[in-house]
Design an enzyme around this catalytic site. Structure first.
Site, PDB file in Angstrom:
ATOM      1  N   SER A 122      34.616   0.948  29.769  1.00  0.00           N
ATOM      2  CA  SER A 122      33.362   0.479  30.387  1.00  0.00           C
ATOM      3  C   SER A 122      33.384  -1.025  30.572  1.00  0.00           C
ATOM      4  CB  SER A 122      32.169   0.782  29.481  1.00  0.00           C
ATOM      5  OG  SER A 122      32.051   2.137  29.243  1.00  0.00           O
ATOM      6  N   HIS A 143      35.892   5.287  35.772  1.00  0.00           N
ATOM      7  CA  HIS A 143      34.768   5.058  34.862  1.00  0.00           C
ATOM      8  C   HIS A 143      33.696   6.122  35.070  1.00  0.00           C
ATOM      9  CE1 HIS A 143      31.225   2.445  33.402  1.00  0.00           C
ATOM     10  NE2 HIS A 143      31.791   3.030  32.387  1.00  0.00           N
ATOM     11  N   GLU A 155      33.196   5.574  38.944  1.00  0.00           N
ATOM     12  CA  GLU A 155      33.659   4.354  39.601  1.00  0.00           C
ATOM     13  C   GLU A 155      35.189   4.350  39.556  1.00  0.00           C
ATOM     14  OE1 GLU A 155      29.966   1.295  38.540  1.00  0.00           O
ATOM     15  OE2 GLU A 155      31.573   1.545  37.078  1.00  0.00           O
ATOM     16  N   ASN A 193      27.111  -1.268  35.617  1.00  0.00           N
ATOM     17  CA  ASN A 193      26.740  -2.065  34.443  1.00  0.00           C
ATOM     18  C   ASN A 193      26.508  -3.528  34.804  1.00  0.00           C
ATOM     19  OD1 ASN A 193      26.658   0.082  32.722  1.00  0.00           O
ATOM     20  ND2 ASN A 193      28.729  -0.181  31.958  1.00  0.00           N
TER      21      ASN A 193
HETATM   22  N1  LIG Z   1      29.866   6.609  25.401  1.00  0.00           N
HETATM   23  C1  LIG Z   1      29.561   6.131  26.612  1.00  0.00           C
HETATM   24  O1  LIG Z   1      28.384   6.042  27.012  1.00  0.00           O
HETATM   25  C2  LIG Z   1      30.659   5.695  27.548  1.00  0.00           C
HETATM   26  C3  LIG Z   1      30.435   5.718  28.932  1.00  0.00           C
HETATM   27  C4  LIG Z   1      31.475   5.364  29.793  1.00  0.00           C
HETATM   28  C5  LIG Z   1      32.706   4.975  29.269  1.00  0.00           C
HETATM   29  N2  LIG Z   1      32.893   4.944  27.911  1.00  0.00           N
HETATM   30  C6  LIG Z   1      34.213   4.548  27.409  1.00  0.00           C
HETATM   31  O2  LIG Z   1      34.943   5.720  27.096  1.00  0.00           O
HETATM   32  C7  LIG Z   1      35.829   5.448  26.008  1.00  0.00           C
HETATM   33  C8  LIG Z   1      35.553   6.428  24.888  1.00  0.00           C
HETATM   34  O3  LIG Z   1      34.206   6.298  24.479  1.00  0.00           O
HETATM   35  P1  LIG Z   1      33.478   7.452  23.650  1.00  0.00           P
HETATM   36  O4  LIG Z   1      32.028   7.110  23.654  1.00  0.00           O
HETATM   37  O5  LIG Z   1      33.917   8.797  24.121  1.00  0.00           O
HETATM   38  O6  LIG Z   1      34.083   7.184  22.182  1.00  0.00           O
HETATM   39  P2  LIG Z   1      34.188   8.212  20.962  1.00  0.00           P
HETATM   40  O7  LIG Z   1      34.274   7.357  19.744  1.00  0.00           O
HETATM   41  O8  LIG Z   1      33.139   9.267  21.044  1.00  0.00           O
HETATM   42  O9  LIG Z   1      35.605   8.934  21.210  1.00  0.00           O
HETATM   43  C9  LIG Z   1      36.842   8.298  21.080  1.00  0.00           C
HETATM   44  C10 LIG Z   1      37.828   9.366  20.593  1.00  0.00           C
HETATM   45  O10 LIG Z   1      39.153   8.875  20.759  1.00  0.00           O
HETATM   46  C11 LIG Z   1      39.919   9.339  19.666  1.00  0.00           C
HETATM   47  N3  LIG Z   1      41.092   8.490  19.598  1.00  0.00           N
HETATM   48  C12 LIG Z   1      41.194   7.222  19.164  1.00  0.00           C
HETATM   49  N4  LIG Z   1      42.460   6.776  19.324  1.00  0.00           N
HETATM   50  C13 LIG Z   1      43.167   7.789  19.896  1.00  0.00           C
HETATM   51  C14 LIG Z   1      44.501   7.957  20.326  1.00  0.00           C
HETATM   52  N5  LIG Z   1      45.400   6.961  20.221  1.00  0.00           N
HETATM   53  N6  LIG Z   1      44.850   9.137  20.871  1.00  0.00           N
HETATM   54  C15 LIG Z   1      43.966  10.126  21.003  1.00  0.00           C
HETATM   55  N7  LIG Z   1      42.682  10.038  20.613  1.00  0.00           N
HETATM   56  C16 LIG Z   1      42.291   8.875  20.074  1.00  0.00           C
HETATM   57  C17 LIG Z   1      38.987   9.282  18.476  1.00  0.00           C
HETATM   58  O11 LIG Z   1      39.429  10.155  17.460  1.00  0.00           O
HETATM   59  C18 LIG Z   1      37.661   9.707  19.117  1.00  0.00           C
HETATM   60  O12 LIG Z   1      37.481  11.113  19.008  1.00  0.00           O
HETATM   61  C19 LIG Z   1      35.613   3.977  25.632  1.00  0.00           C
HETATM   62  O13 LIG Z   1      36.541   3.181  26.306  1.00  0.00           O
HETATM   63  C20 LIG Z   1      34.199   3.716  26.146  1.00  0.00           C
HETATM   64  O14 LIG Z   1      33.964   2.357  26.442  1.00  0.00           O
HETATM   65  C21 LIG Z   1      31.914   5.322  27.037  1.00  0.00           C
END
Ligand SMILES: NC(=O)c1ccc[n+]([C@@H]2O[C@H](COP(=O)([O-])OP(=O)(O)OC[C@H]3O[C@@H](n4cnc5c(N)ncnc54)[C@H](O)[C@@H]3O)[C@@H](O)[C@H]2O)c1
Length: 286
Positions: A122, A143, A155, A193
């Protein structure tokens, strides 16, 4: 323009976003390989995906046969090497530049040279992530918004060295996932954003400046500006910690005062008032 054919998609990280993205890819009948760090986390993610597909069946938006057919397309692994045959890998691990760069560098040694690598970051720079691999033309941003299965936008982010083929292929995948993709360049906050974060922070400052209640501010923006939901309701839904983190990341990059999270919301985060997910934010949730 050649848009590469994508058959198999890897999703790395099956947390909130990755599980939602994997749900989309299996519903679109892509062979999908989900990678988590432990088997247990992978199985939990599959359980959440099965649960959401079942809800679609219950609401008669999907047949039971389609649910079963979708789930057949999902396999799980803890080994990155199992992603060797993927045509596209979508990364959705923790929002940490070093972790993402290390993952992309490792992935490059595993997948074919023409495989596309996408990040769901993000707030990080897609170009900085791409710089960790040699063939950086293959790296793009995809994204998705939370919850990925429900939010229509994706995106498609062009990093400094992304190839047209990588961008257009990611765009075409977004369309096949039933999303409304847009193309943009890699700038802080991308499109949504970059616009939404400072506007929401302005709204939150107005709470104190105009001494208006959260309810009245929400009414002002829904009834007076046609917003589908008020800013306090929206920030509670997004998560107050997530909003503060995104604001800080944008402020760090752009140094515009409007990007900085207002002290009031930082205090709420520090007090554990995170919005819907913690049961209390601007509003109280049962
Ligand atoms: N939550 C949101 O609103 C949102 C929206 C858009 C984008 N994002 C982006 O998406 C990404 C993930 O966010 P999220 O909210 O799903 O986080 P989250 O913490 O829910 O999930 C991340 C997952 O990745 C796993 N993980 C970590 N390292 C790993 C690896 N090397 N290999 C495999 N799995 C691994 C963790 O165990 C965890 O389950 C981030 O970059 C975040 O900025 C989040």
């Amino acid at each position: 323009m050649v848009v590469s054919e994508i058959r198999t998609i890897g999703v790395v990280g099956l947390g909130a976003m990755g599980a939602g993205i994997a749900q989309l890819t299996i519903e679109a009948r892509y062979e999908t390989i989900g990678r988590e760090v432990t088997e247990e986390l992978g199985h939990q993610a599959r359980g959440r995906i099965a649960h959401f597909l079942q809800r679609k069946v219950d609401k008669e938006r999907m047949s039971a046969a389609d649910r079963d057919a979708a789930l057949v397309h999902l396999s799980l692994t803890t080994e990155l090497a199992d992603l060797a045959d993927c045509d596209l890998v979508i990364e959705a691990i923790v929002e940490d530049l070093d972790a993402k760069r290390a993952l992309f560098a490792e992935l490059e040694g595993i997948v074919r040279p023409n495989a596309i690598l996408a990040t769901n970051t993000s707030a990080l720079s897609v170009t900085e992530i791409a710089a960790a691999v040699e063939l950086s033309a293959r790296v793009v941003g995809m994204h998705f918004f939370n919850p990925a299965p429900l939010m229509p936008l994706v995106e498609i982010v062009r990093a400094e060295l992304s190839s047209d083929d990588a961008v257009e292929t990611a765009y075409a995948v977004g369309e096949r996932l039933g999303k409304r993709p847009i193309r943009c360049h890699d700038t802080p906050g991308f499109v949504v954003n970059r616009v939404l974060i400072p506007v929401l922070n302005d709204c939150l400052r107005v709470l104190d400046e105009a001494r208006v209640s959260p309810e009245d501010l929400d009414t002002a923006m829904t009834a007076g500006a046609g917003w589908p939901m008020g800013p306090c309701t929206l920030v509670d839904l997004v998560g107050i910690d997530v909003h503060v983190h995104a604001s800080e990341a944008l402020y760090e990059k752009l140094r515009e005062p409007r990007m900085a999270p207002p002290p009031r919301i930082v205090a709420m985060k520090n007090a554990g008032l995170l919005g819907r997910k913690s049961g209390r934010g601007f509003y109280v949730y049962e």
